[in-house]
Write a protein that holds these residues in place. Sequence first.
Motif, PDB file in Angstrom:
ATOM      1  N   ALA A 106       6.521  -0.577  20.640  1.00 54.58           N
ATOM      2  CA  ALA A 106       7.198  -0.013  19.465  1.00 54.58           C
ATOM      3  C   ALA A 106       6.357  -0.289  18.224  1.00 54.58           C
ATOM      4  CB  ALA A 106       8.587  -0.620  19.285  1.00 54.58           C
ATOM      5  N   GLY A 107       6.549   0.521  17.210  1.00 50.11           N
ATOM      6  CA  GLY A 107       5.828   0.326  15.956  1.00 50.11           C
ATOM      7  C   GLY A 107       6.650   0.890  14.801  1.00 50.11           C
ATOM      8  N   MET A 108       6.087   0.825  13.597  1.00 53.02           N
ATOM      9  CA  MET A 108       6.850   1.308  12.438  1.00 53.02           C
ATOM     10  C   MET A 108       5.927   1.560  11.250  1.00 53.02           C
ATOM     11  SD  MET A 108      10.067  -0.594  10.625  1.00 53.02           S
ATOM     12  CE  MET A 108      11.373   0.003  11.687  1.00 53.02           C
ATOM     13  N   CYS A 109       6.261   2.598  10.485  1.00 53.59           N
ATOM     14  CA  CYS A 109       5.592   2.813   9.193  1.00 53.59           C
ATOM     15  C   CYS A 109       6.551   2.398   8.091  1.00 53.59           C
ATOM     16  CB  CYS A 109       5.253   4.295   8.993  1.00 53.59           C
ATOM     17  SG  CYS A 109       3.864   4.851   9.974  1.00 53.59           S
ATOM     18  N   LEU A 110       5.995   1.769   7.059  1.00 56.53           N
ATOM     19  CA  LEU A 110       6.774   1.410   5.870  1.00 56.53           C
ATOM     20  C   LEU A 110       6.190   2.170   4.694  1.00 56.53           C
ATOM     21  CD1 LEU A 110       6.595  -2.502   6.183  1.00 56.53           C
ATOM     22  CD2 LEU A 110       8.266  -0.975   7.238  1.00 56.53           C
ATOM     23  N   THR A 111       7.040   2.645   3.810  1.00 54.62           N
ATOM     24  CA  THR A 111       6.537   3.237   2.578  1.00 54.62           C
ATOM     25  C   THR A 111       7.613   3.166   1.495  1.00 54.62           C
ATOM     26  OG1 THR A 111       5.504   5.184   1.561  1.00 54.62           O
ATOM     27  CG2 THR A 111       7.155   5.628   3.227  1.00 54.62           C
ATOM     28  N   GLN A 112       7.153   3.252   0.259  1.00 54.27           N
ATOM     29  CA  GLN A 112       8.091   3.249  -0.871  1.00 54.27           C
ATOM     30  C   GLN A 112       8.239   4.670  -1.420  1.00 54.27           C
ATOM     31  OE1 GLN A 112       9.252   0.165  -0.786  1.00 54.27           O
ATOM     32  NE2 GLN A 112       7.528  -0.122   0.638  1.00 54.27           N
ATOM     33  N   ASP A 113       7.554   5.623  -0.803  1.00 55.40           N
ATOM     34  CA  ASP A 113       7.483   6.991  -1.313  1.00 55.40           C
ATOM     35  C   ASP A 113       8.322   7.912  -0.421  1.00 55.40           C
ATOM     36  OD1 ASP A 113       4.889   8.971  -2.659  1.00 55.40           O
ATOM     37  OD2 ASP A 113       6.444   9.754  -1.334  1.00 55.40           O
ATOM     38  N   GLU A 114       9.305   8.541  -1.031  1.00 60.05           N
ATOM     39  CA  GLU A 114      10.254   9.350  -0.263  1.00 60.05           C
ATOM     40  C   GLU A 114       9.577  10.522   0.459  1.00 60.05           C
ATOM     41  OE1 GLU A 114      13.659  10.361  -2.552  1.00 60.05           O
ATOM     42  OE2 GLU A 114      14.760  11.057  -0.770  1.00 60.05           O
ATOM     43  N   GLY A 118       0.811  -1.218   0.000  1.00 65.33           N
ATOM     44  CA  GLY A 118       0.000   0.000   0.000  1.00 65.33           C
ATOM     45  C   GLY A 118       0.841   1.263   0.000  1.00 65.33           C
ATOM     46  N   ASP A 119       0.175   2.409   0.113  1.00 62.28           N
ATOM     47  CA  ASP A 119       0.912   3.683   0.196  1.00 62.28           C
ATOM     48  C   ASP A 119       1.770   3.692   1.453  1.00 62.28           C
ATOM     49  OD1 ASP A 119      -0.245   5.430  -2.055  1.00 62.28           O
ATOM     50  OD2 ASP A 119      -1.993   4.458  -1.144  1.00 62.28           O
ATOM     51  N   ILE A 120       1.162   3.207   2.544  1.00 64.47           N
ATOM     52  CA  ILE A 120       1.901   3.104   3.814  1.00 64.47           C
ATOM     53  C   ILE A 120       1.496   1.788   4.484  1.00 64.47           C
ATOM     54  CG2 ILE A 120       2.334   4.175   6.081  1.00 64.47           C
ATOM     55  CD1 ILE A 120       1.504   6.873   4.833  1.00 64.47           C
TER      56      ILE A 120
END
Length: 364
Positions: free
Chosen positions: A192-200, A173-175
Amino acid sequence: MNIPFLDLSRISPVLKNRLERKFSELLESGIFSGGEEVEKLEVHIQQLLKTRFTIPCANGTDALELALRALQIGPGDEVIVPALTWVSTAEAVVLVGAKPIFWDTDEEGLLRPDWDKAVTERTKAVIPVHLYGKMVKMEQLLEKAKKLRLFVIEDAAQAFGTTQDDKAAGTWGDIGCLSFYPTKNLGALGEAGMCLTQDENLAQKIRLLSNHGQPIRDQHELIGRNSRVDSLQAGFINVMLEEFESNQKKRKALAKQYIKELSGVSELILPKGLLEEDHNAHLFVVQTKKRDQLQVFLAKNGIGTAIHYPRIIPDMKPYRVDGDFVTARKLAHEGLSLPLNPYLKAEEVDWIADKVEEFFGLIA
Ligand SMILES: Cc1ncc(COP(=O)(O)O)c(C=O)c1O
């Protein structure tokens, strides 16, 4: 036998030792927020999940909220959310001032593929939740979302390390949002957690939002918040990662054993696809009309179980809306999570399966 649903004090002595060493190391370093361990965590997850950007934060709920804020979703907007999930998925939507629109799930608890029927001109995003560790069919979902110009935020809090067509949960997805809550298949010794994205650009924005809107100290470009991860937690996750692959193998082996031993119980619906690539065997959720009685019977025999989750979100007071949500509601009434974790022994799974069979009158 006494078999708790999950006992995190059962981690191996080797791992305990490594965690203690990490704690001493960090105590000596005097760095408790940010620093090398946080940077290492970012890189580890980038490599493992093949994702461009990783932005650690305080927990999985914050990850969802940061994702929504980064996509500028707020008052007046609607976000499609499955009716059965952990409360955070809907909570984050409300926290940013938007409205969750609940949609029913399939028998496995995943957002039903006809979710697009809920789309209005106010809909901005859809949040597929990879519940119990099983991934929603992402290609299909993304295709619809793209046509409808909707953002996709993956709630991958329960699906760490799962892949579909070789692509990790949270990277479609976007995030994507991860949680390292201690009971997850990759857990911290705290939150703890984390966001992943492919968009700079999104990555930069999430990073700013999670650190008071400041790219460098005392330069505040946005109204952000503090959702940084503790260095200690990052350090502990880095240690936990060393056993991640072997723990996953253990989960899958135990899941296979359960399936083999319980497949003859006709009154029990077993979880589907647990041994496939797109399920990480985080939870082993069986379904039966006699769920409550089974849970009591197992408890009397020293076996801990859990319910994920006993109520659908639209039935909860702060989120109440009318609707049938037939399948999600059925799962809330009939689903029971049996113990499944890498600290469980094969003989314990044997014992649990025997007790389940005994409950259904299959063995004396
Ligand atoms: C599906 C789902 N979404 C979100 C979260 C929130 O994560 P956290 O507990 O780290 O805030 C969790 C974990 O509890 C979860 O299971």
